[in-house]
Each structure stands twice: as C-alpha cells, then as structure tokens.
Enzyme design. Structure first.
Site, short mmCIF file in Angstrom:
data_model
loop_
_atom_site.label_atom_id
_atom_site.label_comp_id
_atom_site.label_asym_id
_atom_site.label_seq_id
_atom_site.Cartn_x
_atom_site.Cartn_y
_atom_site.Cartn_z
N ARG A 28 1.42 -11.46 9.54
CA ARG A 28 2.74 -10.89 9.84
C ARG A 28 3.85 -11.86 9.39
NH1 ARG A 28 1.33 -6.62 9.15
NH2 ARG A 28 -0.58 -7.71 8.61
N ASP A 73 -3.49 7.09 4.40
CA ASP A 73 -3.01 5.72 4.62
C ASP A 73 -3.74 5.12 5.82
OD1 ASP A 73 -1.50 3.44 4.36
OD2 ASP A 73 0.28 4.26 5.33
N GLU A 74 -3.81 3.79 5.87
CA GLU A 74 -4.46 3.06 6.98
C GLU A 74 -5.85 3.63 7.25
OE1 GLU A 74 -3.22 0.43 7.97
OE2 GLU A 74 -1.04 0.50 8.10
N LYS A 100 0.81 -1.22 0.00
CA LYS A 100 0.00 0.00 0.00
C LYS A 100 0.84 1.27 0.00
CE LYS A 100 -0.61 -0.22 5.00
NZ LYS A 100 0.36 0.85 5.26
N THR A 101 2.00 1.25 0.69
CA THR A 101 2.85 2.45 0.69
C THR A 101 3.35 2.74 -0.71
OG1 THR A 101 3.52 1.96 2.96
CG2 THR A 101 4.84 3.55 1.76
N GLN A 147 -8.27 -5.40 8.47
CA GLN A 147 -7.24 -5.08 9.45
C GLN A 147 -7.66 -3.94 10.38
OE1 GLN A 147 -2.95 -5.52 8.19
NE2 GLN A 147 -3.85 -5.32 6.15
#
Length: 669
Positions: free
Chosen positions: A601, A197-198, A17-18, A228
């Site tokens: 993770r 973001d997020e 995503k970044t 998430q």
C-alpha cells in the site's frame, strides 16, 4: 492483445490492472464487439464506477454507455429481475440486508441470542458461497447440525417472503443457468466477452457462474493476483486460479510485474515476504522509481507509545515537506480494536482522521427506516420491511397486534401485508387494531402507486418530501431524541437521502442531474436500492489521516504508511480463546498475503511498528516481533542498481537478438 480465447492476467500490486481491463474493453469495441455484449465485473460499486469513468474517458461517452460494468451482485439482480420467475421468484423480490437476515435467522432458530444468530449467519453464508444448501451440507458436529436445521427454516422463510440475501444474488443466477437451458442460452448470447476484476477474490459459486455465462466459447479475461487473496474467511479461494488452466487448456497467462506505485526498497521487502508462500504462478515486482527510503522497523514499549510515535512521525514528515497532506498518511492494523489508541492520540494532537470501516451512512437508523418503506413498495411480501415500516413512525400498532397478525398470516400462508386485506382478518383482531393496520395498508398502496408513476429528479424529490411530511417523520425524529442538535442532524441525513434517490431518477432539469441521464420512476430506483446501498462507498475526499484494517485497505495506496502492531498473535492473527482456529499452513499463508498487501500500500515510505509488550484481553504480555519482519530480509545486502538501467539493458539485449534473428532469416531461406 489476446482477444479470441480465455485469458488470465496476473496483475501484481500496483501494476495497473484497471488500465488493463479498460484498454481491453477499448480493443474489443475496436474489433466490432457491441458495447452491450461486453461485461466487466468487479466487487464494489466504487470500483465499477471508476472503471466506467475510465472507459468513458478512453472510448468516449457514447461508446461506453451500453457497457455492462457492474458487480457480481448487481448482475445477479439484473438476471433475477428478468428471468427469476423460472426458479419461483417474483420480479419484485426483496433483498435483505445484514440486519434483516439476522432477524430472520433469530426467528428461524427460535432464539433471541444475537451472538448465536450471528454465528449461524456466518456459517450459512460460508456454505452458500461454497454452493451448498441445507440438503447438501455435511455437518461436522452438533453445532453444525443445529445450523443446518436453522438454514432449512431460513430458506423456507426467504421463499415465503419472496426475499433473497446477498449470497443468493450469485447462487440463484447460477441455479437459473444450470437448470434452465433457455435462460442459459439467452445470457450466454448476451455477453460475447466477460472481464472479471479481482479474480483472486471470487468464491466457488462465482467461479461456476462465470463458467456458466461464458459457456464452451470461454471468451473471458480474468485479472487478479494470487498474492493478494485475503478473503478466505468469506469463501474466496485460490483454487479458482488453479481450476482455470484445468478447465481451459488454451488459457493464455500474462504476468504484469512492473509496479507503478512503490519504490525499490518497499517492493524488495514485499517480494521477500511473499516468497515464503507456495506459488501458483511465478512473478516478482519491480519498479522504475529507484530504491527510495529504506523500510524502517521501530520497536515501541506498548500500544500508547506506538501511537505517540506514529503521531510524531506524521508531524515530522509534514514539517520536513510542506507538500505532504494529512491524506497522504495511513496507519494499517490487523484488527479493529487496534484503532482506539491511535484515535485518542490523534485527537490529542488535533489531527483529523477517519476510520475505514466505521458506521456507514446507510447503516444509520433513519436511512434504514426509509429503505424499509421503499423495499415494501417493491415487494409487499417482504415481512421484515413491513414490520419496520408499520412501526416507524409509531402509529398505535403494538406488539400484540403484530403478533396476532403474524399468527393469522402464518395460518393462511400469506405475507403480513397481504393479510391486511383479508375479509376474515376482523375475526382475528379487534376493530381498533384492524383500523390502524388498514390505514397503514392504504398509505403504502397509495405511495406505491405514486412511486410507480413519478419520474425524474424534480418530481421524485417532491413526492418523497410530501410523503415524509404526511407520515410526520421529522416530528418522529425530534420526539425520539433528547438532543435537538442530534435530531436536526438526523433529519439532515434524511434530506441527503431524498436528494440521492431523486438524482438516480435522472431526467435532467436540475444542476445536480446531467441533461442526458435517462429518466426512471421512483419505484424502478427502489428496485435496485438494496444492492446500491450495501456496496456503496459514499466517503468524500477529505484531507485527514486514514486508520484502516489491512482488509479494508485492499486496492488503496498512500505515500506514507505505518504498519502497526506487527507482532505474533496480531499479524499473523491468533485469537487467545480456546475455540480459536489453529494456525494451519493455509491460514498462515493468508496472513502472509495480508502482510504483503499492507507493504504494497506504501508508495514512498513504510514504517513497520512492533511492540515490546502488548495487551491481550485484560492482561499485558511480552511482545514477540512477527515472523514476517524477519521474512522481509531488510538486513540483507541487495543489488542497488537502478532498475531503469536494468530495463534499458534488457530492452537493448532483446533488440539485438531480434536484429540477429532477422539477419539470419535470409540465410535460412
């Protein structure tokens, strides 16, 4: 690339995503949008710094220099420093940290009970994140009615102190834009495109702030993952994802499902678990890394046995592959108390480790002492900062003197610092007490003057070291510690802090500061220090095993992960107390998302550990494996085909269809 309207990117775990945000920034710059009119907003300073560095690497330092990449809170500070006077804030307002808020909360509630004050603090923070104030909260019971009264007095004190808490750094900018048309027009013109973001971690107030900033144009890109969303306890809500298509009918939704982190076995377990939650938007993770090692479930006799097995696993994997570093291993758990036994066993095996969420460098008493002085320089109405600075180091000003000063300031409706210079103060306090207070006032005023006129790294370092010598702070640390070694270590922390502030003053001229960094005064740096400190992550890269809660692990990854204590009552978490929240469907869904975050993770191997018997308070009870283990469907036969072959077949089919369409086009004409 969707550039001319609202866009929601559903970026699954490990989907990059970044990279999406940085490349969209590059495309916006390419189409002529000025860098200063592009805002990218995230949740931590660390994430903002990473995004800034990646943007710089992609578009060049010059093009990236003016990008407005920050946290919600840093953007809020910028807006309030510029236009906060419209809602009654001075330019140099103070930002209270959690400890300061607790002190004000005790005062507002007339209680010395920290636990009670903390409950008020949490309740008031949650209400603020829902956009409520003391007048709009509808209390559900007597406890909430008391909390509302405390909230009202708390709000009055913050206004008197010219101080804000962290929730205010989002709520007050929203109030500014909603109530003042000129400010709204100015900030909407400032940003042509906003990227968030997020996005799944936003609360109701942050959503409304985004809406107010983008206006009717709706030029924004929200990047997030509803699977998430794990911060409901602090106000984050998946309702913000539901509201987007309702508020922006032209919203373009793009799903990123290819995972660049984990193997097939790990992703199938994650997909199976999260499939039990209702879906806002459908997506399913896949990767080109092949199946990899199967996910293993291991049952241990109890917590100590579980920790011993985890240590043995780390040792075995490192012996089997010499390329495995300690930093490649992480143990994840639901609650902080689960870390203790892992720490014991790792120490016994002489394996270094770090506990994520341990005491921050900036939570140390000596650092908070210096920050109180800096806050007072910025805002002389900051009474909590005044009280800490005037008593550290000790200067013969006792509790009774400060109590009398507080009564005097309350009577004349002024701050404690302002009260020092009142001609009538000598009527309320004795001469010796007044002399000590006035001496402190002169010291603080002189330091403020010097901080206002001192710029650059070298000059800032000299100023701060001279000041610490003047107030005999090193001597204060040694006087307050029985251990010479500990006092020396604390003084070392102070020197590190001085260097840290000096570097932020910029200007080059030293090996630590780039030559092109802009110069700032010490006072300018002090104005931003509360936000920087509260959101900073100063952890250095170390080759150590990580012990972390699932919440703290969000956004991180490791080659080898152990999910510990995956039992009913722990994950999903259920407190044994009578006042515990019931396990509602909404709470269970969030706990399941936590499990999903934990699974994703892991890059190469995942061990899910469950307990036959576990501790519950002082008792030992029968352990019940978490329902999430069954939901992973590890025993099901699955398609073992290589995903790279499936992707190739899919691309070939799409290419054939395109050829067929092109061939049919002339016939249609």
């Amino acid at each position: 690339m969707h550039l001319h309207g609202p866009c929601l990117v559903l970026a699954g775990a490990g989907s990059g995503k970044t990279r999406v945000i940085v490349h969209k920034i590059a495309q916006l710059l390419h189409t002529g949008v000025p860098a200063a009119q592009i805002a990218a907003i995230t949740f931590t300073n660390k994430a903002a710094a990473e995004m800034r560095e990646r943007a710089k690497a992609l578009v060049g330092a010059r093009a990236a220099k003016d990008l407005a990449i920050s946290t919600f809170h840093s953007l809020g500070v910028r807006m309030l420093r510029t236009d906060g006077s419209a809602i009654g804030l001075k330019e140099r307002f103070s930002i209270l940290d959690s400890d300061d808020v607790l002190g004000v909360m005790r005062d507002a509630g007339g209680s010395s009970d920290n636990a009670l004050a903390r409950r008020w603090q949490w309740a008031i923070s949650l209400w603020k994140n829902q956009g409520l104030n003391a007048d709009s909260v509808q209390p559900a019971d007597d406890n909430e009615r008391v909390a509302v009264q405390v909230m009202r007095r708390y709000e009055e004190r913050l206004l008197a102190y010219q101080a804000v808490d962290f929730d205010d750094l989002v709520q007050l900018p929203l109030k500014l834009l909603q109530q003042h048309e000129a400010a709204r027009a100015k900030w909407q013109a400032q940003f042509q495109h906003i990227l968030v973001d997020e996005y799944q971690d936003t609360n109701a107030v942050q959503y409304d702030l985004l809406k107010a900033l983008v206006g009717e144009r709706g030029l924004f890109t929200a990047v997030g993952d509803d699977d998430q969303s794990i911060y409901g306890w602090r106000g984050a809500t998946t309702l913000n994802l539901k509201r987007l298509p309702q508020d922006y009918p032209l919203l373009k939704v793009i799903a990123l499902e290819q995972n660049y982190r984990s193997t097939g076995h790990i992703l199938r377990a994650a997909n199976a678990v999260i499939a039990n939650n209702p879906k806002l938007f459908e997506k399913k993770l896949w990767s080109e890394f092949g199946d990899g090692e199967p996910v293993r479930v291991l049952e241990s006799d109890g917590e100590e046995h579980e920790a011993e097995r985890t240590v043995s696993r780390i040792q075995a994997l490192r012996s089997a592959d010499g390329n495995n570093r300690l930093a490649d291993f992480c143990v994840l758990y639901r609650a902080n108390h689960q870390a203790r036994v892992f720490e014991q066993k790792l120490r016994a095996a002489q394996i270094p480790y770090k506990v994520s969420g341990g005491q921050s460098y900036f939570d140390r008493a000596e650092i908070k002492d210096l920050c109180a002085w800096l806050r007072l320089l910025v805002n002389q109405d900051d009474d909590p900062a005044f009280l800490r600075a005037v008593t550290t180091p000790k200067r013969g000003i006792g509790h009774q003197t400060l109590l009398a000063l507080g009564e005097f300031a309350g009577k004349w409706k002024c701050s404690l610092f302002e009260a020092l210079f009142s001609p009538s103060l000598t009527l309320a306090l004795k001469g010796k007490a007044v002399d000590g207070l006035l001496a402190f006032g002169r010291e603080a005023s002189e330091l403020e003057h010097r901080a206002r006129h001192t710029t650059g790294n070298a000059a800032a370092r000299t100023l701060l070291l001279d000041w610490l010598k003047d107030i005999r702070y090193e001597e204060h640390l040694h006087d307050g510690e029985d251990s010479e070694k500990l006092a020396t270590a604390r003084w070392g922390n102070v020197l590190d802090f001085v260097d840290w502030i000096a570097k932020r003053c910029g200007g080059g001229g030293t090996a630590d500061t780039p030559a092109d960094s802009p110069e700032q005064t010490v006072l300018q740096v002090a104005q931003t220090i509360s936000v920087i400190i509260s959101l900073a992550d100063r952890g250095d890269e170390q080759d150590v095993v990580t012990l972390s809660t699932l919440h703290a692990a969000k956004g991180l990854e490791w080659p080898h992960v152990v999910l510990a204590g995956v039992n009913e009552g722990l994950l999903p978490f259920q407190s044994g107390s009578e006042s515990a929240e019931p396990m509602t469907p909404e709470r269970l869904e969030e706990e399941r998302r936590l499990m999903y975050v934990g699974i994703t993770r892991a890059r190469q191997t995942l061990l899910v550990s469950t307990l036959k018997r576990r501790k519950k308070g002082r008792d030992t009870v029968q352990g019940v494996p978490s329902r999430f283990i069954k939901e992973m469907k590890l025993d099901e036969v699955v398609d073992q085909g290589d995903p790279r072959e499936r992707l190739k077949r899919l691309r070939d089919a799409m290419a054939a269809k395109l050829v067929e369409q092109n061939a049919a086009a002339p016939l249609a004409r």
